[in-house]
Enzyme design. Structure first.
Site, PDB file in Angstrom:
ATOM      1  N   ARG A 212     -10.486   1.906  10.456  1.00  0.00           N
ATOM      2  CA  ARG A 212      -9.314   2.195  11.284  1.00  0.00           C
ATOM      3  C   ARG A 212      -8.580   0.919  11.714  1.00  0.00           C
ATOM      4  O   ARG A 212      -7.934   0.871  12.762  1.00  0.00           O
ATOM      5  CB  ARG A 212      -9.707   3.045  12.499  1.00  0.00           C
ATOM      6  CG  ARG A 212     -10.260   4.393  12.075  1.00  0.00           C
ATOM      7  CD  ARG A 212     -10.664   5.261  13.238  1.00  0.00           C
ATOM      8  NE  ARG A 212     -11.384   6.447  12.770  1.00  0.00           N
ATOM      9  CZ  ARG A 212     -10.790   7.589  12.413  1.00  0.00           C
ATOM     10  NH1 ARG A 212      -9.498   7.707  12.482  1.00  0.00           N
ATOM     11  NH2 ARG A 212     -11.507   8.610  11.995  1.00  0.00           N
TER      12      ARG A 212
ATOM     13  N   TYR B  23       1.272  -0.245  15.626  1.00  0.00           N
ATOM     14  CA  TYR B  23       0.337  -0.504  14.534  1.00  0.00           C
ATOM     15  C   TYR B  23       0.451   0.575  13.465  1.00  0.00           C
ATOM     16  O   TYR B  23       0.402   1.759  13.761  1.00  0.00           O
ATOM     17  CB  TYR B  23      -1.100  -0.547  15.070  1.00  0.00           C
ATOM     18  CG  TYR B  23      -1.611  -1.952  15.165  1.00  0.00           C
ATOM     19  CD1 TYR B  23      -1.713  -2.733  14.021  1.00  0.00           C
ATOM     20  CD2 TYR B  23      -1.985  -2.509  16.375  1.00  0.00           C
ATOM     21  CE1 TYR B  23      -2.177  -4.029  14.089  1.00  0.00           C
ATOM     22  CE2 TYR B  23      -2.447  -3.806  16.458  1.00  0.00           C
ATOM     23  CZ  TYR B  23      -2.535  -4.559  15.309  1.00  0.00           C
ATOM     24  OH  TYR B  23      -3.001  -5.836  15.385  1.00  0.00           O
TER      25      TYR B  23
ATOM     26  N   TYR C 117      -3.410   9.684  -0.071  1.00  0.00           N
ATOM     27  CA  TYR C 117      -3.411   9.408   1.362  1.00  0.00           C
ATOM     28  C   TYR C 117      -2.525   8.192   1.655  1.00  0.00           C
ATOM     29  O   TYR C 117      -2.510   7.223   0.903  1.00  0.00           O
ATOM     30  CB  TYR C 117      -4.840   9.137   1.854  1.00  0.00           C
ATOM     31  CG  TYR C 117      -4.914   9.076   3.356  1.00  0.00           C
ATOM     32  CD1 TYR C 117      -4.655  10.210   4.112  1.00  0.00           C
ATOM     33  CD2 TYR C 117      -5.202   7.890   4.013  1.00  0.00           C
ATOM     34  CE1 TYR C 117      -4.693  10.168   5.500  1.00  0.00           C
ATOM     35  CE2 TYR C 117      -5.247   7.837   5.393  1.00  0.00           C
ATOM     36  CZ  TYR C 117      -4.985   8.981   6.136  1.00  0.00           C
ATOM     37  OH  TYR C 117      -5.007   8.919   7.493  1.00  0.00           O
TER      38      TYR C 117
ATOM     39  N   LYS D  78      -3.277  -2.384   8.505  1.00  0.00           N
ATOM     40  CA  LYS D  78      -3.515  -3.828   8.423  1.00  0.00           C
ATOM     41  C   LYS D  78      -2.544  -4.433   7.419  1.00  0.00           C
ATOM     42  O   LYS D  78      -2.078  -3.774   6.507  1.00  0.00           O
ATOM     43  CB  LYS D  78      -4.966  -4.094   8.008  1.00  0.00           C
ATOM     44  CG  LYS D  78      -5.917  -3.980   9.183  1.00  0.00           C
ATOM     45  CD  LYS D  78      -5.985  -5.269   9.982  1.00  0.00           C
ATOM     46  CE  LYS D  78      -6.597  -5.134  11.349  1.00  0.00           C
ATOM     47  NZ  LYS D  78      -5.699  -4.688  12.423  1.00  0.00           N
TER      48      LYS D  78
ATOM     49  N   ASP E 123      -2.872  -6.917   5.153  1.00  0.00           N
ATOM     50  CA  ASP E 123      -3.375  -7.110   3.793  1.00  0.00           C
ATOM     51  C   ASP E 123      -2.626  -8.202   3.030  1.00  0.00           C
ATOM     52  O   ASP E 123      -1.809  -7.919   2.139  1.00  0.00           O
ATOM     53  CB  ASP E 123      -3.321  -5.773   3.037  1.00  0.00           C
ATOM     54  CG  ASP E 123      -4.120  -4.685   3.746  1.00  0.00           C
ATOM     55  OD1 ASP E 123      -4.988  -5.021   4.575  1.00  0.00           O
ATOM     56  OD2 ASP E 123      -3.867  -3.518   3.478  1.00  0.00           O
TER      57      ASP E 123
ATOM     58  N   HIS F 293      -8.380   5.385   2.252  1.00  0.00           N
ATOM     59  CA  HIS F 293      -7.770   4.066   1.958  1.00  0.00           C
ATOM     60  C   HIS F 293      -8.581   3.298   0.916  1.00  0.00           C
ATOM     61  O   HIS F 293      -8.945   2.144   1.119  1.00  0.00           O
ATOM     62  CB  HIS F 293      -7.696   3.242   3.239  1.00  0.00           C
ATOM     63  CG  HIS F 293      -6.759   3.797   4.257  1.00  0.00           C
ATOM     64  ND1 HIS F 293      -5.399   3.658   4.172  1.00  0.00           N
ATOM     65  CD2 HIS F 293      -6.982   4.517   5.390  1.00  0.00           C
ATOM     66  CE1 HIS F 293      -4.824   4.242   5.201  1.00  0.00           C
ATOM     67  NE2 HIS F 293      -5.772   4.777   5.956  1.00  0.00           N
TER      68      HIS F 293
ATOM     69  N   GLN G   9      -5.562 -28.050  -8.700  1.00  0.00           N
ATOM     70  CA  GLN G   9      -5.878 -29.271  -9.485  1.00  0.00           C
ATOM     71  C   GLN G   9      -4.847 -30.386  -9.250  1.00  0.00           C
ATOM     72  O   GLN G   9      -3.824 -30.178  -8.624  1.00  0.00           O
ATOM     73  CB  GLN G   9      -6.001 -28.953 -10.970  1.00  0.00           C
ATOM     74  CG  GLN G   9      -6.993 -27.843 -11.319  1.00  0.00           C
ATOM     75  CD  GLN G   9      -8.436 -28.176 -11.061  1.00  0.00           C
ATOM     76  OE1 GLN G   9      -9.227 -27.328 -10.681  1.00  0.00           O
ATOM     77  NE2 GLN G   9      -8.812 -29.414 -11.248  1.00  0.00           N
TER      78      GLN G   9
ATOM     79  N   ASN H 204      16.956  -7.943   0.713  1.00  0.00           N
ATOM     80  CA  ASN H 204      15.751  -8.753   0.890  1.00  0.00           C
ATOM     81  C   ASN H 204      14.603  -7.834   1.309  1.00  0.00           C
ATOM     82  O   ASN H 204      14.757  -7.043   2.229  1.00  0.00           O
ATOM     83  CB  ASN H 204      16.050  -9.784   1.998  1.00  0.00           C
ATOM     84  CG  ASN H 204      14.925 -10.751   2.227  1.00  0.00           C
ATOM     85  OD1 ASN H 204      13.808 -10.567   1.747  1.00  0.00           O
ATOM     86  ND2 ASN H 204      15.208 -11.800   2.977  1.00  0.00           N
TER      87      ASN H 204
ATOM     88  N   ASP I 121       0.890  -1.159   0.000  1.00  0.00           N
ATOM     89  CA  ASP I 121       0.000   0.000   0.000  1.00  0.00           C
ATOM     90  C   ASP I 121       0.929   1.210   0.000  1.00  0.00           C
ATOM     91  O   ASP I 121       1.613   1.468   0.994  1.00  0.00           O
ATOM     92  CB  ASP I 121      -0.851  -0.058   1.273  1.00  0.00           C
ATOM     93  CG  ASP I 121      -1.692   1.195   1.476  1.00  0.00           C
ATOM     94  OD1 ASP I 121      -1.531   2.159   0.704  1.00  0.00           O
ATOM     95  OD2 ASP I 121      -2.501   1.200   2.428  1.00  0.00           O
TER      96      ASP I 121
HETATM   97  C1  F6R Z   1      -5.137  -1.115   5.133  1.00  0.00           C
HETATM   98  C2  F6R Z   1      -5.418   0.172   5.667  1.00  0.00           C
HETATM   99  C3  F6R Z   1      -6.004   0.297   7.005  1.00  0.00           C
HETATM  100  C4  F6R Z   1      -5.622   1.585   7.658  1.00  0.00           C
HETATM  101  C5  F6R Z   1      -6.580   1.921   8.753  1.00  0.00           C
HETATM  102  C6  F6R Z   1      -6.216   3.158   9.567  1.00  0.00           C
HETATM  103  O1  F6R Z   1      -4.955  -0.926   3.802  1.00  0.00           O
HETATM  104  O2  F6R Z   1      -5.208   1.137   4.969  1.00  0.00           O
HETATM  105  O3  F6R Z   1      -5.720  -0.777   7.834  1.00  0.00           O
HETATM  106  O4  F6R Z   1      -4.332   1.509   8.149  1.00  0.00           O
HETATM  107  O5  F6R Z   1      -7.828   2.087   8.163  1.00  0.00           O
HETATM  108  O6  F6R Z   1      -5.945   4.212   8.739  1.00  0.00           O
HETATM  109  P1  F6R Z   1      -6.083   5.712   9.203  1.00  0.00           P
HETATM  110  O7  F6R Z   1      -5.441   5.803  10.553  1.00  0.00           O
HETATM  111  O8  F6R Z   1      -5.355   6.499   8.187  1.00  0.00           O
HETATM  112  O9  F6R Z   1      -7.554   5.978   9.236  1.00  0.00           O
HETATM  113 MG    MG Z   2      -4.109   1.595   3.520  1.00  0.00          MG
HETATM  114 MG    MG Z   3      -4.398  -1.957   2.185  1.00  0.00          MG
END
Ligand code: F6R
Ligand code: MG
Ligand code: MG
Length: 367
Positions: free
Chosen positions: A268, A231, A90, A234, A236, A18, A244, A104, A11
């Protein structure tokens, strides 16, 4: 011929929150990959997006963890981030957590799934890409595809599949080193289920056929939190599945996604929402979600890829998407109340912790 499939996903910026990457970003990302194809570094490639994540699928003969391929992906994402910043996207460069590349891409932020194998005469495989969720999102569907004859009749109908699979499970809560365990189906399926029910702690790193020893499935296990120390979004996850013959059929891998099972993700990065199977290149919307998964099926020969068959772009899945929408609205009705919001340690924001710490001082012991 022995080939390697590398799927590297990040991302690096998104339109309007997002939601999805911009056209300009996708075009920029394609440039270095196209050059690498022309220079013979890779045999073929496909670039897709799922939600706000861009996935690079590359075929080559350089093996897994090739510095050349990882450097190519890293440089590509760095280059794309510049465009994302110019456009004011963003979360520009969101998943690039380190400043420099040192051989790596693992541990730098992007998610990575790679497998090297001898091509079968017919080599079909699929690439799953999920957004607004974590690697544990694949725990249930992969368990059902590889272990449950109610989902996968091939386990009964094919004596080779009936011999079972070897699972490599990673404890993703561990930092600093990999903590893994290997379990075999069918004899260990209860142990396997006991681990895989915990999507936040355990996930499947790889599955191998016990008959041939061949790799059947690999998935990314990147935990951005472990890399960044906090954190930052996510994870992802992406996954590659060979299908097969000795492996589950395409449809046996897909059937579990009709459940629309609840996973960690959505708004979030801090909620529980059902996972919606979507067409390739679909953004997210409702409640910064719901978490989505796309799947492209390919055939490959001599490393050359066919066009993708977009397997969730088929009328059957429209009905599933409606059901998942209803499930999403249903769980959202209880707002922040357990289990709609994730447990304390899985929240992407620190606000609740701060509130609890503040109130903690006010608590008194009653005699
Ligand atoms: C995954 C992703 C989300 C954001 C989460 C918090 O692609 O983008 O997990 O990290 O929605 O984002 P903010 O703090 O920018 O609202
Ligand atoms: Mg994101
Ligand atoms: Mg993402």
């Amino acid at each position: 011929m022995k080939i390697t499939l590398s799927v590297i996903k990040a991302d690096i910026g998104s339109i309007g929150g997002h939601i999805k990457p911009s056209e300009a970003l996708l075009e920029e990302v394609e440039r270095p990959i196209k050059t690498a194809l022309r220079n013979g570094k890779i045999i073929d490639y496909r670039i897709t997006y799922t939600g706000d994540d861009i996935a690079l699928l590359m075929t080559h003969t350089k093996g897994e963890v090739s510095e050349v391929i990882h450097q190519l992906a890293w440089n590509t994402f760095i280059r794309g981030t510049k465009v994302a910043k110019q456009q004011g996207l963003y979360g520009a460069g969101q998943d690039l957590l380190k400043d420099s590349f040192s051989g790596n891409i693992r541990g730098l932020g992007p998610a990575i799934a790679e497998m090297e194998f001898m091509e079968r005469e017919n080599e079909p495989f699929m690439v799953f890409a999920a957004d607004k969720t974590s690697p544990g999102a694949y725990n249930l569907p992969m368990y059902l595809a590889f272990c449950d004859p109610m989902n996968t009749p091939g386990l009964l109908l094919s004596t080779k599949m009936g011999k079972g699979y070897k699972f490599t499970i990673l404890d993703v809560s561990e930092t600093g080193h990999d903590r893994i365990v290997e379990l075999n189906s069918p004899e260990d399926i209860y142990e396997l289920a006991a681990l895989l029910r915990d999507n936040d702690k355990f996930c499947i790193e790889a599955v191998h056929s016990r008959v041939s020893g061949d790799v059947a499935m690999v998935q990314s296990t990147t935990r951005l939190r472990n890399i960044a120390g906090k954190y930052v979004g996510k994870d992802d996850p992406v996954a590659i599945c060979r299908v097969q013959k000795d492996f589950p059929a395409t449809g046996e891998f897909l059937a579990p996604y009709a459940i629309g099972h609840y996973v960690a993700g959505g708004m979030r990065g801090s909620h529980v929402c059902p996972l919606m199977p979507v067409k390739q290149n679909t953004g997210v919307s409702y409640f910064d979600g719901p978490p989505v998964v796309s799947c492209a099926a390919y055939s490959v020969h001599g490393g050359k890829l066919t066009e993708a068959a977009d397997v969730f772009d088929q009328p059957f899945w429209d009905e599933i998407r409606s059901q998942v929408s209803r499930k999403a609205v249903e769980i959202r009705r209880q707002g922040f109340s357990d289990p709609a919001m994730l447990p304390y340690d899985e929240l992407e924001y620190g606000g609740i912790k701060e509130v609890i710490e503040k109130i903690d001082k006010k608590f008194k012991k009653r005699k």
